[in-house]
Design a protein around this motif. Structure first.
Motif, PDB file in Angstrom:
ATOM      1  N   THR A  84      27.576 -11.727 -60.800  1.00  0.00           N
ATOM      2  CA  THR A  84      27.715 -10.262 -60.918  1.00  0.00           C
ATOM      3  C   THR A  84      28.695  -9.646 -59.908  1.00  0.00           C
ATOM      4  N   PRO A  85      28.597  -9.985 -58.614  1.00  0.00           N
ATOM      5  CA  PRO A  85      29.480  -9.319 -57.644  1.00  0.00           C
ATOM      6  C   PRO A  85      30.958  -9.699 -57.793  1.00  0.00           C
ATOM      7  N   CYS A  86      31.228 -10.752 -58.583  1.00  0.00           N
ATOM      8  CA  CYS A  86      32.569 -11.350 -58.587  1.00  0.00           C
ATOM      9  C   CYS A  86      33.440 -10.884 -59.751  1.00  0.00           C
ATOM     10  N   PHE A  87      32.949  -9.971 -60.568  1.00  0.00           N
ATOM     11  CA  PHE A  87      33.725  -9.494 -61.719  1.00  0.00           C
ATOM     12  C   PHE A  87      33.867  -7.979 -61.681  1.00  0.00           C
ATOM     13  N   TRP A  88      34.939  -7.500 -62.345  1.00  0.00           N
ATOM     14  CA  TRP A  88      35.245  -6.066 -62.376  1.00  0.00           C
ATOM     15  C   TRP A  88      35.241  -5.548 -60.937  1.00  0.00           C
ATOM     16  N   TYR A 102      22.821  -9.959 -49.299  1.00  0.00           N
ATOM     17  CA  TYR A 102      23.270 -11.295 -49.727  1.00  0.00           C
ATOM     18  C   TYR A 102      22.302 -12.347 -49.169  1.00  0.00           C
ATOM     19  N   LEU A 103      21.696 -13.106 -50.082  1.00  0.00           N
ATOM     20  CA  LEU A 103      20.808 -14.200 -49.680  1.00  0.00           C
ATOM     21  C   LEU A 103      21.669 -15.454 -49.501  1.00  0.00           C
ATOM     22  N   GLN A 104      22.034 -15.702 -48.259  1.00  0.00           N
ATOM     23  CA  GLN A 104      22.957 -16.817 -47.999  1.00  0.00           C
ATOM     24  C   GLN A 104      22.184 -18.140 -47.947  1.00  0.00           C
ATOM     25  N   THR A 105      22.706 -19.126 -48.660  1.00  0.00           N
ATOM     26  CA  THR A 105      22.039 -20.441 -48.760  1.00  0.00           C
ATOM     27  C   THR A 105      23.107 -21.536 -48.713  1.00  0.00           C
ATOM     28  N   PHE A 136      31.170 -28.899 -57.380  1.00  0.00           N
ATOM     29  CA  PHE A 136      31.342 -27.619 -58.077  1.00  0.00           C
ATOM     30  C   PHE A 136      30.737 -26.478 -57.262  1.00  0.00           C
ATOM     31  N   VAL A 137      29.511 -26.685 -56.793  1.00  0.00           N
ATOM     32  CA  VAL A 137      28.811 -25.630 -56.033  1.00  0.00           C
ATOM     33  C   VAL A 137      29.611 -25.292 -54.776  1.00  0.00           C
ATOM     34  N   SER A 138      30.078 -26.326 -54.107  1.00  0.00           N
ATOM     35  CA  SER A 138      30.836 -26.117 -52.869  1.00  0.00           C
ATOM     36  C   SER A 138      32.094 -25.274 -53.128  1.00  0.00           C
ATOM     37  N   GLN A 139      32.835 -25.620 -54.164  1.00  0.00           N
ATOM     38  CA  GLN A 139      34.082 -24.893 -54.459  1.00  0.00           C
ATOM     39  C   GLN A 139      33.810 -23.473 -54.943  1.00  0.00           C
ATOM     40  N   LYS A 140      32.823 -23.352 -55.810  1.00  0.00           N
ATOM     41  CA  LYS A 140      32.504 -22.031 -56.388  1.00  0.00           C
ATOM     42  C   LYS A 140      31.950 -21.103 -55.300  1.00  0.00           C
ATOM     43  N   LEU A 141      31.127 -21.649 -54.431  1.00  0.00           N
ATOM     44  CA  LEU A 141      30.536 -20.826 -53.382  1.00  0.00           C
ATOM     45  C   LEU A 141      31.629 -20.326 -52.432  1.00  0.00           C
ATOM     46  N   THR A 142      32.581 -21.185 -52.111  1.00  0.00           N
ATOM     47  CA  THR A 142      33.694 -20.769 -51.247  1.00  0.00           C
ATOM     48  C   THR A 142      34.457 -19.612 -51.901  1.00  0.00           C
ATOM     49  N   ILE A 146      33.878 -14.620 -50.900  1.00  0.00           N
ATOM     50  CA  ILE A 146      34.779 -13.477 -50.658  1.00  0.00           C
ATOM     51  C   ILE A 146      34.100 -12.198 -51.155  1.00  0.00           C
ATOM     52  N   PHE A 147      33.411 -12.300 -52.283  1.00  0.00           N
ATOM     53  CA  PHE A 147      32.701 -11.137 -52.844  1.00  0.00           C
ATOM     54  C   PHE A 147      31.331 -10.958 -52.188  1.00  0.00           C
ATOM     55  N   TYR A 148      30.594 -12.049 -52.094  1.00  0.00           N
ATOM     56  CA  TYR A 148      29.222 -11.951 -51.562  1.00  0.00           C
ATOM     57  C   TYR A 148      29.202 -11.346 -50.151  1.00  0.00           C
ATOM     58  N   THR A 149      30.197 -11.716 -49.362  1.00  0.00           N
ATOM     59  CA  THR A 149      30.172 -11.252 -47.961  1.00  0.00           C
ATOM     60  C   THR A 149      30.572  -9.780 -47.817  1.00  0.00           C
ATOM     61  N   LYS A 150      30.856  -9.139 -48.955  1.00  0.00           N
ATOM     62  CA  LYS A 150      31.076  -7.684 -48.916  1.00  0.00           C
ATOM     63  C   LYS A 150      29.736  -6.926 -48.952  1.00  0.00           C
ATOM     64  N   ALA A 151      28.636  -7.667 -49.081  1.00  0.00           N
ATOM     65  CA  ALA A 151      27.311  -7.021 -49.079  1.00  0.00           C
ATOM     66  C   ALA A 151      27.098  -6.308 -47.750  1.00  0.00           C
ATOM     67  N   GLN A 152      26.292  -5.272 -47.805  1.00  0.00           N
ATOM     68  CA  GLN A 152      26.033  -4.500 -46.571  1.00  0.00           C
ATOM     69  C   GLN A 152      25.211  -5.314 -45.570  1.00  0.00           C
TER      70      GLN A 152
END
Ligand code: S3P
Length: 181
Positions: A84-88, A102-105, A136-142, A146-152
């Motif tokens: 969700t955070p990564c589109f539009w 952001y629930l960082q894992t 895949f998870v490693s690359q996608k998460l990286t 960029i988007f997730y870390t824009k969370a407050q």
């Protein structure tokens, strides 16, 4: 800090968003919502079926529409989808319309959980071995960080039980007084 009307939980697939949303909402006596469930209801079919029949682009439009449907809600904890955070401009929209957490894992935790629950998720259901899924998870998460870390707010949700994570969220949002004892 004033009490937020809506809390948006963001994070990768299998980071615990829906579980935390349900528990936190119960603690606050609020309502938990799940964006994936809203999409399924709107489309009248499962997420793998939407991807198979209409493709990802269509899914992302529905996802944005469902996100916007939450705008007027109050006392709501909303579990977003991993993408969700990564589109539009969804991440900007989320930050303008509620509190974002952001629930960082870690990649290891996510890969292990996803291996067991991959069939309900079209982006990972194709993986037939754990190493490929991990890559895949490693690359996608990286890419998505960029988007997730824009969370407050960013919290470490790794290897912590649900109650501890909810307590951390209530503390950083200064809404602990609303939680049931
Ligand atoms: C997706 C995550 C899923 C779901 C869809 C796409 C993604 O939600 O929205 O399969 O792009 O990461 P969860 O994060 O609840 O698994």
């Amino acid at each position: 800090m004033s009490t937020p009307k809506r809390i948006y939980l963001i994070g990768f697939m299998a980071s615990g968003k829906s579980t935390i949303a349900a528990h936190l909402a119960k603690q606050l006596n609020w309502t938990a919502h799940d964006l994936d469930a809203m999409i399924v209801e709107k489309a009248g079919k499962s997420i793998p079926q939407i991807f198979a029949d209409e493709g990802e682009e269509f899914f992302r439009r529905l996802e944005r529409d469902c996100l916007h449907d939450t705008q007027e809600w109050s006392n709501s904890v909303i579990a977003t989808g991993g993408g969700t955070p990564c589109f539009w401009n969804n991440m900007v929209w989320i930050n303008n319309n509620g509190s974002s957490v952001y629930l960082q894992t870690t990649v290891n935790t996510l890969s292990k959980r996803l291996w067991k629950a991959k069939y309900s998720r079209p982006l990972v259901s194709k993986f037939t071995n754990k190493i490929d899924l991990h890559t895949f998870v490693s690359q996608k998460l990286t890419a998505r960080n960029i988007f997730y870390t824009k969370a407050q707010h960013i919290i470490d949700a790794n290897n912590k039980n649900v109650a501890v994570i909810c307590n951390t969220i209530a503390t950083i949002l200064q809404i602990q007084h609303l939680c049931k004892k």
